[in-house]
Write a protein that holds these residues in place. Sequence first.
Motif, PDB file in Angstrom:
ATOM      1  N   ALA A   1       1.232  58.720  95.136  1.00 56.89           N
ATOM      2  CA  ALA A   1       1.770  58.060  96.203  1.00 56.89           C
ATOM      3  C   ALA A   1       1.523  58.529  97.529  1.00 56.89           C
ATOM      4  CB  ALA A   1       3.361  58.109  95.838  1.00 56.89           C
ATOM      5  N   LYS A   2       1.355  57.621  98.324  1.00 56.31           N
ATOM      6  CA  LYS A   2       1.332  57.910  99.812  1.00 56.31           C
ATOM      7  C   LYS A   2       2.467  57.633 100.636  1.00 56.31           C
ATOM      8  CE  LYS A   2      -3.639  57.853 100.753  1.00 56.31           C
ATOM      9  NZ  LYS A   2      -4.856  57.082 101.477  1.00 56.31           N
ATOM     10  N   LEU A   3       3.375  58.573 101.260  1.00 53.00           N
ATOM     11  CA  LEU A   3       4.329  58.464 101.951  1.00 53.00           C
ATOM     12  C   LEU A   3       4.189  58.312 103.437  1.00 53.00           C
ATOM     13  CD1 LEU A   3       7.526  58.176 102.060  1.00 53.00           C
ATOM     14  CD2 LEU A   3       7.527  60.713 102.096  1.00 53.00           C
ATOM     15  N   HIS A   4       4.351  56.921 103.935  1.00 48.94           N
ATOM     16  CA  HIS A   4       4.130  56.687 105.442  1.00 48.94           C
ATOM     17  C   HIS A   4       5.324  56.495 106.128  1.00 48.94           C
ATOM     18  CE1 HIS A   4      -0.203  56.197 104.824  1.00 48.94           C
ATOM     19  NE2 HIS A   4       0.195  55.453 103.677  1.00 48.94           N
ATOM     20  N   ILE A   5       5.769  57.207 107.054  1.00 46.52           N
ATOM     21  CA  ILE A   5       7.089  57.126 107.835  1.00 46.52           C
ATOM     22  C   ILE A   5       6.980  56.458 109.119  1.00 46.52           C
ATOM     23  CG2 ILE A   5       8.965  58.419 108.750  1.00 46.52           C
ATOM     24  CD1 ILE A   5       8.502  60.596 106.668  1.00 46.52           C
ATOM     25  N   VAL A   6       7.565  55.477 109.191  1.00 45.47           N
ATOM     26  CA  VAL A   6       7.112  54.593 110.718  1.00 45.47           C
ATOM     27  C   VAL A   6       8.622  54.906 111.412  1.00 45.47           C
ATOM     28  CG1 VAL A   6       6.965  52.394 111.852  1.00 45.47           C
ATOM     29  CG2 VAL A   6       5.699  52.850 109.808  1.00 45.47           C
ATOM     30  N   CYS A   7       8.393  55.578 112.726  1.00 44.01           N
ATOM     31  CA  CYS A   7       9.549  55.863 113.469  1.00 44.01           C
ATOM     32  C   CYS A   7       9.562  54.946 114.560  1.00 44.01           C
ATOM     33  CB  CYS A   7       9.552  57.348 113.895  1.00 44.01           C
ATOM     34  SG  CYS A   7       9.580  58.432 112.527  1.00 44.01           S
ATOM     35  N   LEU A   8      10.681  54.201 114.850  1.00 43.83           N
ATOM     36  CA  LEU A   8      10.835  53.106 115.842  1.00 43.83           C
ATOM     37  C   LEU A   8      11.459  53.957 117.042  1.00 43.83           C
ATOM     38  CD1 LEU A   8      11.878  49.911 113.991  1.00 43.83           C
ATOM     39  CD2 LEU A   8       9.771  50.502 114.535  1.00 43.83           C
ATOM     40  N   THR A   9      10.577  54.559 117.712  1.00 47.02           N
ATOM     41  CA  THR A   9      11.056  55.375 118.728  1.00 47.02           C
ATOM     42  C   THR A   9       9.969  55.813 119.627  1.00 47.02           C
ATOM     43  OG1 THR A   9      12.418  57.531 119.399  1.00 47.02           O
ATOM     44  CG2 THR A   9      10.879  57.693 117.443  1.00 47.02           C
ATOM     45  N   THR A  10       9.986  56.413 120.696  1.00 41.69           N
ATOM     46  CA  THR A  10       8.868  56.939 121.431  1.00 41.69           C
ATOM     47  C   THR A  10       8.851  58.471 121.099  1.00 41.69           C
ATOM     48  OG1 THR A  10      10.345  57.637 123.383  1.00 41.69           O
ATOM     49  CG2 THR A  10       9.439  55.631 123.170  1.00 41.69           C
ATOM     50  N   ILE A  11       7.479  58.974 121.325  1.00 45.58           N
ATOM     51  CA  ILE A  11       7.001  60.117 120.989  1.00 45.58           C
ATOM     52  C   ILE A  11       7.699  61.368 121.999  1.00 45.58           C
ATOM     53  CG2 ILE A  11       5.046  60.459 122.576  1.00 45.58           C
ATOM     54  CD1 ILE A  11       3.364  61.609 120.392  1.00 45.58           C
ATOM     55  N   ASN A  12       8.103  60.942 123.061  1.00 46.88           N
ATOM     56  CA  ASN A  12       8.863  61.899 123.915  1.00 46.88           C
ATOM     57  C   ASN A  12      10.256  62.034 123.568  1.00 46.88           C
ATOM     58  OD1 ASN A  12       6.414  62.424 125.097  1.00 46.88           O
ATOM     59  ND2 ASN A  12       6.718  60.728 126.578  1.00 46.88           N
ATOM     60  N   ASP A  13      10.881  61.192 122.578  1.00 53.62           N
ATOM     61  CA  ASP A  13      12.186  61.133 122.391  1.00 53.62           C
ATOM     62  C   ASP A  13      12.698  62.517 122.071  1.00 53.62           C
ATOM     63  OD1 ASP A  13      14.789  59.438 122.411  1.00 53.62           O
ATOM     64  OD2 ASP A  13      14.704  60.272 120.264  1.00 53.62           O
ATOM     65  N   ASN A  14      13.764  63.217 122.342  1.00 53.33           N
ATOM     66  CA  ASN A  14      14.379  64.308 122.041  1.00 53.33           C
ATOM     67  C   ASN A  14      14.789  64.654 120.763  1.00 53.33           C
ATOM     68  OD1 ASN A  14      13.693  65.560 124.531  1.00 53.33           O
ATOM     69  ND2 ASN A  14      15.707  64.985 125.444  1.00 53.33           N
ATOM     70  N   SER A  15      15.559  63.381 119.971  1.00 50.93           N
ATOM     71  CA  SER A  15      15.956  63.372 118.787  1.00 50.93           C
ATOM     72  C   SER A  15      14.748  63.380 117.836  1.00 50.93           C
ATOM     73  CB  SER A  15      16.878  62.283 118.554  1.00 50.93           C
ATOM     74  OG  SER A  15      16.241  61.049 118.771  1.00 50.93           O
ATOM     75  N   PHE A  16      13.627  62.467 118.226  1.00 46.53           N
ATOM     76  CA  PHE A  16      12.632  62.503 117.385  1.00 46.53           C
ATOM     77  C   PHE A  16      11.880  63.754 117.304  1.00 46.53           C
ATOM     78  CE2 PHE A  16       7.830  61.757 117.166  1.00 46.53           C
ATOM     79  CZ  PHE A  16       7.790  61.317 115.739  1.00 46.53           C
ATOM     80  N   GLN A  17      11.706  64.352 118.372  1.00 47.85           N
ATOM     81  CA  GLN A  17      11.102  65.841 118.284  1.00 47.85           C
ATOM     82  C   GLN A  17      11.792  66.880 117.576  1.00 47.85           C
ATOM     83  OE1 GLN A  17       8.051  66.777 119.692  1.00 47.85           O
ATOM     84  NE2 GLN A  17       7.829  64.633 120.399  1.00 47.85           N
ATOM     85  N   LYS A  18      12.815  66.657 117.392  1.00 46.19           N
ATOM     86  CA  LYS A  18      13.830  67.723 116.486  1.00 46.19           C
ATOM     87  C   LYS A  18      13.639  67.107 115.066  1.00 46.19           C
ATOM     88  CE  LYS A  18      17.197  68.930 119.905  1.00 46.19           C
ATOM     89  NZ  LYS A  18      18.839  68.604 120.192  1.00 46.19           N
ATOM     90  N   SER A  19      13.489  65.873 114.719  1.00 47.41           N
ATOM     91  CA  SER A  19      13.570  65.363 113.391  1.00 47.41           C
ATOM     92  C   SER A  19      12.021  65.242 112.942  1.00 47.41           C
ATOM     93  CB  SER A  19      13.894  63.700 113.373  1.00 47.41           C
ATOM     94  OG  SER A  19      15.230  63.594 114.039  1.00 47.41           O
TER      95      SER A  19
END
Length: 539
Positions: free
Chosen positions: A159-177
């Motif tokens: 399997a290939k696991l693709h994770i699509v994050c609906l946020t911006t690359i500079n978002d602080n919560s995304f950088q922590k996640s």
Amino acid sequence: MPTIILLDVSLSMCRMVPLNDNNNDNQMTQLKSLAIHGLNALLDYESQNARLEFTSLMVFSSLWQILSKFTRDYDQLKAALHSIELFDKTSFVNALRGVKNMVLEEWGSEMACNVILVTDGNAAINAHLMNSSNGNKIEESTDEDTDDPVFPLPFPFPAKLHIVCLTTINDNSFQKSLPFFAKLIELNSNDSIKEPFLVNHLYSGGQVWVPEGNQLSYKSVQNVFNKLAESNYRSFKGRLYCGMLSSPISLYPSLDSYIQIRDFETIKAEPSEDISICGFMDIAEVSSPPVHSRHLVLPLQESKEEVRKTATAMVSNPNNPSDCGPIDFEDLLTSMCADEGRQPSFTVLLHGSLKVEGMVAICQVGTPNWYGMLYSWADNKKKSNLMLSTFKCGAESIPWLTNLKSYGFPSINIQKTPQEINVINEKKSFSQGCVVWLKQAFLQSDIQKILRHARKLPEKTAHFYKELNRLRRAALSFGFYALIEGLASILERECRMLPGTAHPEAALQLTHAVSCLRQPRDADCYNQCITPLETNFNK
């Protein structure tokens, strides 16, 4: 390759975000609406380029739910998207467990799948990475009531696991996640990631996708889903060659790169757009070789440039027979540019020839030394298709055949193969219609067949004992001894429930079958056959 769309429906998906749209500067929308818009674009791409693939839709929060099972009806999937509801917190581990259970139930552990997880990009609240000694342990900070304590990754199927994050690359919560998402992909790929925090980098087990720009918009979300679709659902388009004959073809599913990890080496092979036929063999000589992947071969319409080139070559060919007369270029070009149904195709000729002659075509599908075979396969009695099965990489991938490099047409074959192929003319055990219980319904169907014959005794005595011995041998082979005892109990109950108008021999035969099933098992019990009871009614 089936696809599982895993959509986050936690309360965080109802968060309102501003849109970067020139026409609507102050417009706000929910993350759920952006996710639905992007998934609609993904489904539109699949319907045009991968319409033969199956897709399923799952939603998850703290629990998971299947909204649509595997289907090719994209309108049904789109309708299910617009009926989703939002629930409580997010649990990625439970969602991945749901994917694991569904794929194992529907496809087993051999089918490769694409898992597309769509979320808001904030996983730092409920999960964090723990640096353990083995480097692949994930612990969650919140308590979860789960029935399956085993971590679902890596999946027990490719399997290939693709994770699509609906946020911006500079978002602080995304950088922590991001470390959490990268770790999930690393566990699924079962391989070390040299750059685990690099976004939009294709790992061996999947990819992390984030829309471009400093602010979300419908266009940026649609673009990221289109990029995901182009990298995973682009149809393979190439050309099939056999001597001077050729034809454009398309393969479903697409032919991917070959990677095999051995003890001391890693074998890699890349597919070629030109598939060349090396020679032909009887089906009996090839037998049932181990294959790496199977693909449906479909003909494509020739482009106008290729048609013009072919027509020019035919007109200028000096070997054209004189009795055919001169060839008019415009008439030939008009006839060759006819609609797709009337255009001659080499693949149709090849498929008919292989089907009539009972042969396969050995072909080279990639470099280095990656071979396969073309053959006619029938899904029912009225329709058959041209199929391509690729072997494992290597010129000696089929043990009972000689080096595949030595195969070719007699006029161009340089290396001779004096060794003849010895084919053993004996029936293999797997070709005798063996019993397969992949699902619970299959086993239930076999038991119901025995009961139908039992209720029609003594007319169906021969059929009853035939099916009874068939199921008994399968249970002994699998070590499923509880099934034999269960079948004996069912037949005993049927004997007690026989109507008063039933034939007296029916009760005798059922009692005899129950006693034979409950006899002590010895070393030769598999070869023993339960025979009908001799009664006075038989004489």
